[in-house]
Motif scaffolding. Structure first.
Motif, PDB file in Angstrom:
ATOM      1  N   LEU A 243       1.124  -1.012  -0.219  1.00 47.16           N
ATOM      2  CA  LEU A 243      -0.218   0.004   0.112  1.00 47.16           C
ATOM      3  C   LEU A 243       0.959   1.041  -0.191  1.00 47.16           C
ATOM      4  O   LEU A 243       1.970   1.567   0.764  1.00 47.16           O
ATOM      5  CB  LEU A 243      -1.075  -0.150   1.148  1.00 47.16           C
ATOM      6  N   LYS A 244       0.706   1.717  -0.754  1.00 46.98           N
ATOM      7  CA  LYS A 244       1.716   3.279  -1.064  1.00 46.98           C
ATOM      8  C   LYS A 244       0.743   4.437  -0.718  1.00 46.98           C
ATOM      9  O   LYS A 244       0.200   4.609  -1.605  1.00 46.98           O
ATOM     10  CB  LYS A 244       2.300   3.281  -2.447  1.00 46.98           C
ATOM     11  N   LEU A 245       0.997   5.406   0.181  1.00 48.37           N
ATOM     12  CA  LEU A 245       1.051   6.620  -0.075  1.00 48.37           C
ATOM     13  C   LEU A 245       1.196   7.436  -0.624  1.00 48.37           C
ATOM     14  O   LEU A 245       2.677   8.606   0.292  1.00 48.37           O
ATOM     15  CB  LEU A 245       0.395   6.482   1.827  1.00 48.37           C
ATOM     16  N   LEU A 246       0.965   7.842  -1.643  1.00 46.31           N
ATOM     17  CA  LEU A 246       2.302   8.661  -2.843  1.00 46.31           C
ATOM     18  C   LEU A 246       2.544   9.731  -2.505  1.00 46.31           C
ATOM     19  O   LEU A 246       3.722  10.347  -2.379  1.00 46.31           O
ATOM     20  CB  LEU A 246       2.316   8.399  -4.037  1.00 46.31           C
ATOM     21  N   SER A 247       2.134  10.799  -1.505  1.00 44.53           N
ATOM     22  CA  SER A 247       1.492  12.190  -1.498  1.00 44.53           C
ATOM     23  C   SER A 247       2.082  12.095   0.328  1.00 44.53           C
ATOM     24  O   SER A 247       3.149  13.271   1.164  1.00 44.53           O
ATOM     25  CB  SER A 247       0.576  12.661  -0.807  1.00 44.53           C
ATOM     26  N   ARG A 248       2.210  11.157   1.224  1.00 44.68           N
ATOM     27  CA  ARG A 248       3.368  10.803   2.171  1.00 44.68           C
ATOM     28  C   ARG A 248       4.335  10.271   2.194  1.00 44.68           C
ATOM     29  O   ARG A 248       5.437  10.312   3.187  1.00 44.68           O
ATOM     30  CB  ARG A 248       2.098  10.292   3.236  1.00 44.68           C
ATOM     31  N   GLY A 249       4.873   9.547   0.917  1.00 43.44           N
ATOM     32  CA  GLY A 249       6.091   9.281   0.947  1.00 43.44           C
ATOM     33  C   GLY A 249       6.094   8.175   1.416  1.00 43.44           C
ATOM     34  O   GLY A 249       7.263   8.049   1.690  1.00 43.44           O
ATOM     35  N   GLU A 250       5.010   7.053   1.736  1.00 49.19           N
ATOM     36  CA  GLU A 250       5.214   6.068   2.330  1.00 49.19           C
ATOM     37  C   GLU A 250       4.908   4.499   1.725  1.00 49.19           C
ATOM     38  O   GLU A 250       3.526   4.838   1.229  1.00 49.19           O
ATOM     39  CB  GLU A 250       4.581   6.278   3.958  1.00 49.19           C
ATOM     40  N   THR A 251       5.153   3.593   2.152  1.00 49.95           N
ATOM     41  CA  THR A 251       5.044   2.395   1.535  1.00 49.95           C
ATOM     42  C   THR A 251       4.918   1.406   2.622  1.00 49.95           C
ATOM     43  O   THR A 251       5.755   1.165   3.450  1.00 49.95           O
ATOM     44  CB  THR A 251       5.887   2.153   0.229  1.00 49.95           C
ATOM     45  N   TYR A 252       3.515   0.774   2.579  1.00 51.92           N
ATOM     46  CA  TYR A 252       3.839   0.052   3.326  1.00 51.92           C
ATOM     47  C   TYR A 252       3.299  -1.352   2.885  1.00 51.92           C
ATOM     48  O   TYR A 252       2.669  -1.768   1.899  1.00 51.92           O
ATOM     49  CB  TYR A 252       2.052   0.224   4.555  1.00 51.92           C
ATOM     50  N   GLU A 253       4.341  -2.466   3.541  1.00 53.07           N
ATOM     51  CA  GLU A 253       4.509  -3.864   3.344  1.00 53.07           C
ATOM     52  C   GLU A 253       3.652  -4.452   3.895  1.00 53.07           C
ATOM     53  O   GLU A 253       4.032  -4.760   5.216  1.00 53.07           O
ATOM     54  CB  GLU A 253       6.107  -3.981   3.091  1.00 53.07           C
ATOM     55  N   MET A 254       2.889  -6.089   3.017  1.00 56.62           N
ATOM     56  CA  MET A 254       2.397  -7.007   4.168  1.00 56.62           C
ATOM     57  C   MET A 254       1.930  -8.361   3.685  1.00 56.62           C
ATOM     58  O   MET A 254       2.065  -8.484   2.396  1.00 56.62           O
ATOM     59  CB  MET A 254       0.554  -6.026   4.888  1.00 56.62           C
TER      60      MET A 254
END
Length: 343
Positions: A140-151
């Motif tokens: 799950l990538k929150l592109l505006s936050r610069g965050e990638t959640y791997e699961m």
């Protein structure tokens, strides 16, 4: 019915035991079929910690109570499923048939959210149950936050003895390298004799990756409510309520008939689904056999020409451990001809 017959049912079911939808549709529903928009909450939270909590709650919301004894159709190679819900556009493709591998790409261009999932189910029989190990990376990538959640995903446990049933089971880990947090979730079920454990339970914690300090603990049932405890303040908060997710669900409708691909799940299986709805088992068997025979013909044709089938919407790789991964060819999924009404 003997154990061997139970196993046979889950390997190759006659139409009588099919749900009138494809596995690809069921897979997509976990993303677009929700009573409340929990995915947008992940991006809207102000602090990294609050965003991470929202991601954990959203991850729990992607589970659906399975129905024992009935399974969706096995998707054919190249089958697609394309649906939009508001600004969220979801596209799935069956990118491998042997082994069966499904790919999902979902994007919300307005919120700058991107989902990339790859899924392969590997069944194993342990004497009393069939454990479907769900392999593949989920991001799950929150592109505006610069965050990638791997699961990862829990496994699907099909219990045969002593009482038949089906549950989600196993451990899930969610991590975000950019904000230094990770979560450990355990999905449980009742024991062999039903004396221990809680039906459809989930418990776990959120911790700092570097220090391993536990910040929050949570406990509950994924088909009811999940409560989180702040280990600093002791405050209890309900972070997930299944009623919000499961209530008010809408059936997808065709908004643009001309835009529906011939590979769309609903188009591939339309005759079979209609026969199942009418309880016309003879027609259902005939239709299912026709779809499967067409696939065998296409395979023979490719082999005779020395051709290799290539996915239309994803590139596919396989690592040294045999785990499949996929990347979407395009950054954004376009609006779909099939939509989920909001009201």
């Amino acid at each position: 019915m003997g154990i061997s017959m139970w196993v046979l049912l889950f390997v190759q079911l006659p139409p009588l035991f099919n749900l009138p939808k494809s596995h690809l549709q069921c897979y997509g529903e976990t993303v677009y079929c929700m009573g409340t928009d929990m995915l947008s909450r992940c991006n809207q939270a102000d602090s990294p910690v609050d965003r991470f909590i929202s991601v954990v709650a959203w991850n729990i919301s992607t589970l659906r109570p399975p129905i024992f004894g009935f399974v969706p159709y096995n998707p054919i190679l190249g089958e697609t499923h394309h649906v939009s819900r508001a600004n969220l556009n979801v596209l799935l493709e069956q990118i491998s048939h042997h082994p069966p591998v499904s790919a999902l790409h979902a994007t919300d261009e307005k919120q700058k959210i991107q989902l990339i999932w790859c899924q392969q189910c590997v069944p194993k029989f342990n004497g009393i149950a069939v454990v479907n190990e769900v392999r593949g990376k989920r991001q799950l990538k929150l592109l505006s936050r610069g965050e990638t959640y791997e699961m990862n995903s829990p496994n699907l446990l099909i219990r045969l003895l002593p009482t038949p049933g089906v549950d989600w089971d196993g451990d899930v880990r969610i991590r975000c390298p950019e904000n230094g947090l990770e979560a450990e979730l355990h999905y449980g079920h009742k024991s062999f004799l039903g004396l221990r454990g809680s039906h459809r339970s989930v418990k776990g914690k959120i911790l700092e990756t570097t220090t391993k300090r536990t910040l929050f603990e949570f406990n509950g049932n994924w088909d009811r409510t999940v409560t989180m405890k702040d280990n600093t303040s002791g405050k209890l908060t309900v972070i997930y309520n299944a009623e919000e997710v499961y209530s008010g669900l809408k059936t997808p409708i065709v908004n643009d008939l001309q835009g529906v691909r011939s590979t769309e799940s609903a188009a591939v299986w339309s005759e079979l689904s209609e026969a199942l709805m009418r309880h016309d088992w003879e027609k259902a068997n005939e239709t299912k056999n026709a779809v499967e025979e067409k696939q065998r013909e296409l395979l023979r044709e490719r082999e005779s020409k020395g051709e290799t089938w290539v996915p239309q919407h994803f590139t596919l790789t396989r690592n040294k451990d045999g785990v499949w991964d996929c990347l979407p060819i395009h950054q954004w999924v376009p609006p779909a001809p099939i939509i989920v009404p909001l009201s």
